[in-house]
Design an enzyme around this catalytic site. Sequence first.
Site, PDB file in Angstrom:
ATOM      1  N   MET A   1       0.710  -1.041  -0.021  1.00 25.61           N
ATOM      2  CA  MET A   1      -0.114   0.029  -0.157  1.00 25.61           C
ATOM      3  C   MET A   1       0.864   1.222   0.102  1.00 25.61           C
ATOM      4  O   MET A   1       1.783   1.277   0.671  1.00 25.61           O
ATOM      5  CB  MET A   1      -0.729  -0.048   1.290  1.00 25.61           C
ATOM      6  CG  MET A   1      -1.860   1.444   1.242  1.00 25.61           C
ATOM      7  SD  MET A   1      -3.106   1.356   0.155  1.00 25.61           S
ATOM      8  CE  MET A   1      -3.747  -0.077   0.224  1.00 25.61           C
ATOM      9  N   CYS A   2       0.514   2.334  -0.820  1.00 27.43           N
ATOM     10  CA  CYS A   2       1.428   3.510  -0.760  1.00 27.43           C
ATOM     11  C   CYS A   2       0.236   4.577  -1.040  1.00 27.43           C
ATOM     12  O   CYS A   2      -0.738   4.537  -1.381  1.00 27.43           O
ATOM     13  CB  CYS A   2       2.245   3.491  -2.124  1.00 27.43           C
ATOM     14  SG  CYS A   2       3.408   1.997  -2.226  1.00 27.43           S
ATOM     15  N   GLY A   3       1.087   5.547  -0.828  1.00 30.00           N
ATOM     16  CA  GLY A   3       0.485   7.127  -1.111  1.00 30.00           C
ATOM     17  C   GLY A   3       1.076   7.670  -2.258  1.00 30.00           C
ATOM     18  O   GLY A   3       2.387   7.775  -2.175  1.00 30.00           O
ATOM     19  N   ARG A  30      -0.095   6.944   5.764  1.00 29.03           N
ATOM     20  CA  ARG A  30      -0.588   5.980   4.928  1.00 29.03           C
ATOM     21  C   ARG A  30       0.883   5.177   4.441  1.00 29.03           C
ATOM     22  O   ARG A  30       0.561   4.043   4.189  1.00 29.03           O
ATOM     23  CB  ARG A  30      -0.899   6.716   3.726  1.00 29.03           C
ATOM     24  CG  ARG A  30      -1.553   5.931   2.604  1.00 29.03           C
ATOM     25  CD  ARG A  30      -2.024   6.787   1.548  1.00 29.03           C
ATOM     26  NE  ARG A  30      -2.669   5.899   0.487  1.00 29.03           N
ATOM     27  CZ  ARG A  30      -3.665   5.355   0.365  1.00 29.03           C
ATOM     28  NH1 ARG A  30      -4.762   5.798   1.295  1.00 29.03           N
ATOM     29  NH2 ARG A  30      -3.992   4.437  -0.576  1.00 29.03           N
TER      30      ARG A  30
END
Length: 565
Positions: A1-3, A30
């Site tokens: 998961m990334c921003g 995040r």
Amino acid sequence: MCGIYFSTSRDDGSHSTIFSNALKEIWINRGPDMQDELVLDYDAGNIFFAGCVLWQQGENAQKQPVVEGDFIILFNGDLYNIQKPDSMSDTLWLAKKVSECSNVNEILSLLKLLEGPHCLIIYNKRDQALYFSRDAFGRNSLIIERNPSGLSLLSTSRLFARDGSSSLELPPLGLYRLKVDNLKTCILHPWQPLNEYTEQLIRNLDVAMGWKTVIESIISPDWLLKSELEFDYNLYKYKFNKDQKNLYDNLISQPQIKTALSTLDKLLSASVESRVKNTPPFCSLCIRQINLKNVCRHAKCCILFSGGIDCTILALLANKHVPAEEPIELINVAFEKIGKQNQHEKLWNVPDRNTALMSLNELKKLCPDRIWNLLEVNVTRLELQQKLSTHIKHLIFPLQTVLDESLGCAFWFASHAAASTSRVALVGSGADELFGGYSRHRKSYMRFVGNENIRQLAVKNELELDWQRLPARNLARDDRVIADNGKTARTPFIEENFVRFVRSLEPNQKCCFSFPEGVGDKLLLRLYGYKLGLLDVVFLKKRAIQFGSKIANKKQHATHPSVHL
């Protein structure tokens, strides 16, 4: 998961200032494991790229943005069907594949192969062309914003005064492309043929962005095509039996239903397996240690757990694939009952807490060797209002309804559980839309009296409408609020091959509204749970989390604007 964050600007540094001042805190939440930024000049101004990473795949965290040849890539997601070395992140794999593309058709061919939740931003330095997309189910968040200075794409935004600016969740309709020096036209390559609903989404986008969308070639991934499996059973042909267990025993013994359940089991189990195994062997505590060679035995996976049929099935399947020595967290949230301040022991005695305890007992009987950590999250009204007004409202933005407020807060507080060490959160989203779990599905059937074909068509249309609205109603918002707590939200029911199978079934092969509530709604999924050994939870009536956790007031209208957002 990334921003991921991308913006164009004719004003040097304006986007960088906005990013650093208003979004940095949310961004680091995040993606706590790694952050990086890049500024690039182009003919009309400059472009700002930023990425923050919650490490989930590959031997090490992969820094973003990734520069490969003429391309700059920002990627947020998980790809589950690609062949790559375990040591390589899916971000780096994708960046290398993109760098090999010499034209838009080759990029489309690459996207056609991808399976898994993702958002993608690609910038071609040579052509000054921008490509961006969300997967066809819209599982991960990507917000698009237009302001007088330029265009922005970002995983999470922030609510503040915006003169002349427009923000909305990017409709997950396909691959968009445009020239950064000409924001008057945008080309869309749709995932699939457009319909009345998706055409309206494009009109809304055009108004907000001040451009005209032009439709070109359709991508059409193979998994969007109807499954070749065909079943000829009809759940309405079986008579109701008040002895519900006897009824279910009879149904699961039918050859065609048995085959359908076997296919369901194979696909859903595989979906859960990929979602619990694709994560580093460290929990949120151990991953911060300098020496990552130590063995971590803490929980790395949690289920947001109301005790209902959907999340209990996910817990049971996770037990098959999570290492036996690791605990699995079941996170249950309850909000303070209004008017019960003098009865402290009853403050948290909400419906979802009771069903969670009941379902936990079933899980313990079926999986006695597993350590099940039930984490009870209790939220006072004061804490709710403080967090909503100062923080959660920014994560919910740009959505604004009472339902967004209730569900956004419920998922944020659940994933914020203080005792949790997990970095993956399994969520039961999509089950109601796929299997017919909402009361409106039953009402659509009951509304028509007489002609059974008309009734089934009404249910089919209602299911289709709910499925189309799912990304806008739930998924992106849930991604934002859960990711804010350093967890990746993963939705095993919304997996390409599983969805293809379930959506190929007729409504009368998934639900039976001539049976009572708690028996006939989501019938095929209930039968599956029953076959797995869940003899009590499968007969629980559907209860929305906003009511089961007591965060919402039933007198409020879910679609009305919230006064707190």
